[in-house]
Enzyme design. Structure first.
Site, PDB file in Angstrom:
ATOM      1  N   GLN A  59     -15.699  -2.779   4.435  1.00  0.00           N
ATOM      2  CA  GLN A  59     -14.739  -1.675   4.522  1.00  0.00           C
ATOM      3  C   GLN A  59     -14.449  -1.104   3.142  1.00  0.00           C
ATOM      4  OE1 GLN A  59     -11.243  -2.478   6.920  1.00  0.00           O
ATOM      5  NE2 GLN A  59      -9.919  -1.348   5.535  1.00  0.00           N
ATOM      6  N   GLY A  60     -14.756   0.180   2.936  1.00  0.00           N
ATOM      7  CA  GLY A  60     -14.536   0.832   1.648  1.00  0.00           C
ATOM      8  C   GLY A  60     -13.302   1.715   1.668  1.00  0.00           C
ATOM      9  N   TYR A  61     -12.121   1.088   1.557  1.00  0.00           N
ATOM     10  CA  TYR A  61     -10.854   1.823   1.558  1.00  0.00           C
ATOM     11  C   TYR A  61     -10.185   1.774   0.179  1.00  0.00           C
ATOM     12  CZ  TYR A  61     -10.246   2.745   6.610  1.00  0.00           C
ATOM     13  OH  TYR A  61     -10.358   3.217   7.883  1.00  0.00           O
ATOM     14  N   SER A  62      -9.675   0.590  -0.192  1.00  0.00           N
ATOM     15  CA  SER A  62      -8.839   0.461  -1.383  1.00  0.00           C
ATOM     16  C   SER A  62      -9.600   0.809  -2.660  1.00  0.00           C
ATOM     17  CB  SER A  62      -8.298  -0.966  -1.502  1.00  0.00           C
ATOM     18  OG  SER A  62      -7.424  -1.261  -0.436  1.00  0.00           O
TER      19      SER A  62
ATOM     20  N   SER B 130     -14.181  -6.972   1.197  1.00  0.00           N
ATOM     21  CA  SER B 130     -14.576  -8.278   1.727  1.00  0.00           C
ATOM     22  C   SER B 130     -16.041  -8.280   2.148  1.00  0.00           C
ATOM     23  CB  SER B 130     -13.703  -8.652   2.926  1.00  0.00           C
ATOM     24  OG  SER B 130     -12.347  -8.743   2.552  1.00  0.00           O
TER      25      SER B 130
ATOM     26  N   GLU C 218      -7.064  -2.929  13.223  1.00  0.00           N
ATOM     27  CA  GLU C 218      -7.006  -4.061  12.298  1.00  0.00           C
ATOM     28  C   GLU C 218      -5.679  -4.790  12.413  1.00  0.00           C
ATOM     29  OE1 GLU C 218      -7.736  -4.966   7.566  1.00  0.00           O
ATOM     30  OE2 GLU C 218      -6.946  -3.020   8.143  1.00  0.00           O
TER      31      GLU C 218
ATOM     32  N   SER D 101       0.562  -3.290   2.439  1.00  0.00           N
ATOM     33  CA  SER D 101       1.633  -4.173   1.984  1.00  0.00           C
ATOM     34  C   SER D 101       2.856  -4.080   2.888  1.00  0.00           C
ATOM     35  CB  SER D 101       2.034  -3.807   0.548  1.00  0.00           C
ATOM     36  OG  SER D 101       2.695  -2.560   0.537  1.00  0.00           O
TER      37      SER D 101
ATOM     38  N   GLU E 279       5.840  -3.409   2.076  1.00  0.00           N
ATOM     39  CA  GLU E 279       6.639  -2.238   1.740  1.00  0.00           C
ATOM     40  C   GLU E 279       6.131  -0.997   2.476  1.00  0.00           C
ATOM     41  OE1 GLU E 279       7.078  -5.273  -1.386  1.00  0.00           O
ATOM     42  OE2 GLU E 279       5.355  -4.371  -0.372  1.00  0.00           O
TER      43      GLU E 279
END
Length: 398
Positions: free
Chosen positions: A131-134, A166, A250, A376, A378
């Site tokens: 997964q290429g998100y962050s 990951s 997810e 997160s 938050e």
């Protein structure tokens, strides 16, 4: 929805149990129990072969339909399979991201051509995904990402960096959220691209060493990497909606399977507490009981959410808040019940061998990140406040 197991479910359970007992033998016997939290690096080759074995047995994608080469199972039978998989201590899934994140997203947003191309190899356990998100400056604030993808004829050229990816070092494909409209900002102008990882010189994967000493997370650098324009899911510029839909899978559906693994970990912590005599402490007893009760509540909440016919904008965020903090507290409790012995590793210190950790120590270190990755705490609270309760948005820069 009635989530009690009926005669058909129990027959399915016997079939699943028999298959697992038969196939978790021979070459796969050594893979039992490997690949859990903090040890995803273990037995990679065997676990990849195990994905193909699951595919041959038709055990991947039970919630899809038969068109894509797998057996069809109802929701209660999917729960039964997950329970039996955990009972058998089967290997940690290498294909989780493809099966439980990308596949439901393709079923919801993908074209017929995309489904036909990508779902069958996932069902056969042949293609693995990451997964290429962050990004370094866009983790929880995903809308701030800067990776770009420029249209070049029938392809896109991708340039930028992703982080905390990951299993990128073993993945065949990556779904990448990138900015495809020059000058766009925040949620606008993003696209969801399916990118092959085998592009030497255009894609570089660098492992990130963690507290546990393992490196299943990675940095991924794209330098003109190529993606087929036909592999943009949901259409160009519509990536934010697709990405948020995927995060719903997810944080929601897949957590039910995750909770079964949590129950196994809790049982190990209870066993440690009994052996160390920590259960004589009323505070420890209260914490153990609370962990058990909260896990049951999470299970019922997940079942309620899955059985609901009404969309719930806050359900995925609630699920993430519940399991993230619960799992982190479990890691802390795992160390508390051992007392000072928790600080001592299982290795032979006199031999000056590399530092080693046992399963519970890895659990403690790994779970420090549970309230951060996947969105997160938050961010989840902001989503609930703004989208469910209708509260004012958080001021910028606060």
């Amino acid at each position: 929805m009635d989530f009690r197991f009926g005669p058909e479910d129990e027959a399915f359970r016997q079939e699943a149990r028999a298959w697992l007992d038969e196939h978790l033998a021979g070459d796969f016997a050594a893979a039992r129990g490997r690949g859990g939290p903090g040890s995803e690096h273990e037995g990679g080759e065997a676990r990849r072969a195990w994905e193909r074995e699951l595919g041959k047995g038709g055990w991947i994608g039970l919630g899809w339909n038969a068109e894509f080469g797998n057996r069809v199972a109802g929701l209660t039978q999917q729960v039964v399979w997950a329970e039996e998989y955990a009972r058998a201590k089967a290997p940690g899934r290498y294909g989780h991201i493809g099966e439980n994140l990308l596949a439901p997203t393709l079923l919801a947003y993908g074209s017929e051509e995309q489904k036909a191309r990508f779902l069958p190899p996932i069902a056969r356990g042949e293609e693995l995904w990451c997964q290429g998100y962050s990004e370094p400056d866009a983790g929880s604030d995903l809308a701030g990402l800067r990776t770009s993808a420029v249209r070049d004829g029938d392809t896109y050229r991708i340039t930028g960096q992703k982080i905390w990816t990951s299993l990128a070092h073993d993945a065949d494909w990556c779904f990448v959220l990138a900015r495809t409209e020059e000058g766009s900002s925040r949620h606008h102008g993003l696209s969801f691209l399916l990118v092959p990882m085998d592009q030497p010189g255009r894609i570089e994967v660098r492992p990130i060493r963690q507290l546990t000493g393992t490196s299943e997370f990675n940095e991924v650098f794209f330098d003109g990497a190529v993606a087929d324009a036909a592999h943009v899911v949901g259409g160009a510029g519509n990536g934010w909606g697709v990405a948020m839909g995927l995060l719903g899978f997810e944080r929601g559906v897949s957590t039910l399977v995750q909770q079964i693994g949590f129950a196994e970990e809790l049982a190990l912590v209870v066993q440690d507490a009994l052996e160390a005599g920590a259960v004589a402490d009323p505070v420890v007893r209260e914490r153990l009981v609370r962990q058990w009760a909260e896990l049951r509540a999470m299970r019922f909440n997940a079942l309620r959410t899955l059985g609901s016919s009404e969309p719930d904008a806050g359900a995925p965020s609630v699920a993430k808040l519940l399991w993230g903090s619960w799992h982190r507290r479990l890691g802390e409790l795992a160390m508390q019940v051992r007392g000072v012995a928790a600080a001592i590793g299982p290795g032979d210190w006199s031999a000056q061998t590399p530092y080693e950790l046992d399963a519970m120590q890895r659990l403690f270190l790994f779970t420090r990140a549970d309230t951060i990755y996947g969105g997160s705490d938050e961010i989840q609270r902001n989503i609930i406040a703004e989208r469910v309760l209708g509260l004012p948005k958080e001021p910028k820069g606060s």
